[in-house]
Scaffold this motif. Structure first.
Motif, PDB file in Angstrom:
ATOM      1  N   GLU A 183       0.839  -1.197   0.000  1.00  9.48           N
ATOM      2  CA  GLU A 183       0.000   0.000   0.000  1.00  9.48           C
ATOM      3  C   GLU A 183       0.878   1.253   0.000  1.00  9.48           C
ATOM      4  O   GLU A 183       1.988   1.257   0.514  1.00  9.48           O
ATOM      5  N   VAL A 184       0.336   2.335  -0.600  1.00 10.06           N
ATOM      6  CA  VAL A 184       1.064   3.591  -0.691  1.00 10.06           C
ATOM      7  C   VAL A 184       0.292   4.653   0.092  1.00 10.06           C
ATOM      8  O   VAL A 184      -0.889   4.876  -0.168  1.00 10.06           O
ATOM      9  N   TYR A 185       0.962   5.301   1.038  1.00 17.86           N
ATOM     10  CA  TYR A 185       0.346   6.305   1.897  1.00 17.86           C
ATOM     11  C   TYR A 185       0.972   7.676   1.631  1.00 17.86           C
ATOM     12  O   TYR A 185       2.184   7.786   1.440  1.00 17.86           O
ATOM     13  N   SER A 186       0.134   8.717   1.643  1.00 17.02           N
ATOM     14  CA  SER A 186       0.600  10.100   1.570  1.00 17.02           C
ATOM     15  C   SER A 186       0.528  10.681   2.974  1.00 17.02           C
ATOM     16  O   SER A 186      -0.521  10.632   3.619  1.00 17.02           O
ATOM     17  N   ILE A 187       1.634  11.237   3.426  1.00 16.14           N
ATOM     18  CA  ILE A 187       1.722  11.746   4.796  1.00 16.14           C
ATOM     19  C   ILE A 187       2.120  13.215   4.741  1.00 16.14           C
ATOM     20  O   ILE A 187       3.098  13.574   4.072  1.00 16.14           O
ATOM     21  N   ALA A 188       1.364  14.057   5.444  1.00 13.71           N
ATOM     22  CA  ALA A 188       1.670  15.483   5.516  1.00 13.71           C
ATOM     23  C   ALA A 188       2.060  15.826   6.948  1.00 13.71           C
ATOM     24  O   ALA A 188       1.301  15.580   7.878  1.00 13.71           O
ATOM     25  N   LYS A 189       3.264  16.378   7.095  1.00 14.98           N
ATOM     26  CA  LYS A 189       3.742  16.820   8.410  1.00 14.98           C
ATOM     27  C   LYS A 189       4.154  18.277   8.257  1.00 14.98           C
ATOM     28  O   LYS A 189       5.240  18.564   7.775  1.00 14.98           O
ATOM     29  N   GLY A 190       3.282  19.189   8.639  1.00 11.80           N
ATOM     30  CA  GLY A 190       3.575  20.609   8.459  1.00 11.80           C
ATOM     31  C   GLY A 190       3.633  20.927   6.978  1.00 11.80           C
ATOM     32  O   GLY A 190       2.698  20.641   6.241  1.00 11.80           O
ATOM     33  N   ILE A 191       4.758  21.497   6.515  1.00 15.00           N
ATOM     34  CA  ILE A 191       4.904  21.779   5.088  1.00 15.00           C
ATOM     35  C   ILE A 191       5.573  20.621   4.352  1.00 15.00           C
ATOM     36  O   ILE A 191       5.661  20.636   3.138  1.00 15.00           O
ATOM     37  N   GLU A 192       6.015  19.642   5.082  1.00 15.40           N
ATOM     38  CA  GLU A 192       6.681  18.488   4.480  1.00 15.40           C
ATOM     39  C   GLU A 192       5.650  17.463   4.022  1.00 15.40           C
ATOM     40  O   GLU A 192       4.704  17.151   4.727  1.00 15.40           O
ATOM     41  N   ARG A 193       5.813  16.939   2.813  1.00 10.65           N
ATOM     42  CA  ARG A 193       4.930  15.911   2.256  1.00 10.65           C
ATOM     43  C   ARG A 193       5.771  14.687   1.914  1.00 10.65           C
ATOM     44  O   ARG A 193       6.837  14.812   1.324  1.00 10.65           O
ATOM     45  N   LYS A 194       5.286  13.512   2.295  1.00 11.72           N
ATOM     46  CA  LYS A 194       5.992  12.260   1.983  1.00 11.72           C
ATOM     47  C   LYS A 194       5.014  11.272   1.378  1.00 11.72           C
ATOM     48  O   LYS A 194       3.850  11.231   1.751  1.00 11.72           O
ATOM     49  N   VAL A 195       5.516  10.467   0.463  1.00 14.88           N
ATOM     50  CA  VAL A 195       4.760   9.355  -0.104  1.00 14.88           C
ATOM     51  C   VAL A 195       5.560   8.106   0.221  1.00 14.88           C
ATOM     52  O   VAL A 195       6.732   7.990  -0.149  1.00 14.88           O
ATOM     53  N   VAL A 196       4.913   7.182   0.942  1.00 10.87           N
ATOM     54  CA  VAL A 196       5.602   6.016   1.479  1.00 10.87           C
ATOM     55  C   VAL A 196       4.912   4.744   1.015  1.00 10.87           C
ATOM     56  O   VAL A 196       3.689   4.636   1.086  1.00 10.87           O
ATOM     57  N   LYS A 197       5.718   3.788   0.541  1.00 15.75           N
ATOM     58  CA  LYS A 197       5.199   2.473   0.146  1.00 15.75           C
ATOM     59  C   LYS A 197       5.629   1.459   1.203  1.00 15.75           C
ATOM     60  O   LYS A 197       6.796   1.397   1.579  1.00 15.75           O
ATOM     61  N   VAL A 198       4.680   0.653   1.667  1.00 20.90           N
ATOM     62  CA  VAL A 198       4.945  -0.329   2.713  1.00 20.90           C
ATOM     63  C   VAL A 198       5.648  -1.541   2.095  1.00 20.90           C
ATOM     64  O   VAL A 198       5.137  -2.156   1.169  1.00 20.90           O
ATOM     65  N   THR A 199       6.831  -1.886   2.638  1.00 20.71           N
ATOM     66  CA  THR A 199       7.556  -3.063   2.154  1.00 20.71           C
ATOM     67  C   THR A 199       7.606  -4.161   3.207  1.00 20.71           C
ATOM     68  O   THR A 199       7.980  -5.292   2.905  1.00 20.71           O
ATOM     69  N   GLY A 200       7.251  -3.828   4.426  1.00 23.76           N
ATOM     70  CA  GLY A 200       7.234  -4.815   5.507  1.00 23.76           C
ATOM     71  C   GLY A 200       6.512  -4.232   6.711  1.00 23.76           C
ATOM     72  O   GLY A 200       6.371  -3.021   6.832  1.00 23.76           O
ATOM     73  N   LEU A 201       6.049  -5.100   7.583  1.00 24.48           N
ATOM     74  CA  LEU A 201       5.327  -4.657   8.765  1.00 24.48           C
ATOM     75  C   LEU A 201       6.258  -4.675   9.975  1.00 24.48           C
ATOM     76  O   LEU A 201       6.877  -5.694  10.276  1.00 24.48           O
ATOM     77  N   LEU A 202       6.351  -3.553  10.660  1.00 23.60           N
ATOM     78  CA  LEU A 202       7.207  -3.406  11.821  1.00 23.60           C
ATOM     79  C   LEU A 202       6.330  -3.055  13.014  1.00 23.60           C
ATOM     80  O   LEU A 202       5.664  -2.033  13.023  1.00 23.60           O
ATOM     81  N   GLU A 203       6.328  -3.919  14.014  1.00 22.92           N
ATOM     82  CA  GLU A 203       5.428  -3.747  15.164  1.00 22.92           C
ATOM     83  C   GLU A 203       5.988  -2.795  16.202  1.00 22.92           C
ATOM     84  O   GLU A 203       5.268  -1.968  16.742  1.00 22.92           O
ATOM     85  N   ASN A 204       7.275  -2.899  16.512  1.00 20.93           N
ATOM     86  CA  ASN A 204       7.883  -2.087  17.567  1.00 20.93           C
ATOM     87  C   ASN A 204       8.853  -1.084  16.973  1.00 20.93           C
ATOM     88  O   ASN A 204       9.495  -1.344  15.952  1.00 20.93           O
TER      89      ASN A 204
END
Length: 135
Positions: free
Chosen positions: A51-72
């Motif tokens: 899955e591909v997620y768009s994340i906005a943190k203030g003025i910073e924008r990131k597009v992240v693709k999940v390659t593995g699941l990390l619990e901790n």
């Protein structure tokens, strides 16, 4: 590292170090700053690999693709292996170029700039803030 089958998005974003706390990640989801295919998602959304997620943190924008699941939450070097940053180059360079603008600062109490000071300021800026005439 053991990988889980089900993982909440707020916990995943905290674990891969996108947000400092899980509460901040949860609040970002609630505020609509985390999107999946352009749609807002809840903090309880289950993350799936690919899955591909768009994340906005203030003025910073990131597009992240999940390659593995990390619990901790782990160190940054390990966390990078569980996602792929596919943010377009235009967004990253635009973010960085904002900080390369010349910063002018005058000492407090020195009064208004003289005509000579103003000319020096204009030379320093090099036309950076001037309006461009339309042809």
């Amino acid at each position: 590292m053991p990988e889980k089958e089900k993982l909440r998005i707020d916990k995943y974003l905290w674990a891969i170090r996108m947000f400092k706390t899980r509460t901040l990640a949860s609040d970002a989801c609630k505020a609509g700053r985390v999107k999946l295919d352009g749609a807002n998602i809840k903090p309880s959304h289950e993350v799936r690999i690919g899955e591909v997620y768009s994340i906005a943190k203030g003025i910073e924008r990131k597009v992240v693709k999940v390659t593995g699941l990390l619990e901790n939450r782990t160190d940054a070097k390990t966390a990078v292996m569980f996602y792929e940053d596919i943010t377009p180059v235009e967004q990253t360079t635009a973010f960085k170029s904002m900080f390369h603008a010349p910063v002018l600062k005058r000492d407090r109490g020195t009064g208004r700039p003289t005509k000579r000071d103003r000319r020096e300021i204009d030379d320093l800026q090099g036309g950076f803030f001037e309006k461009k005439e339309e042809e």
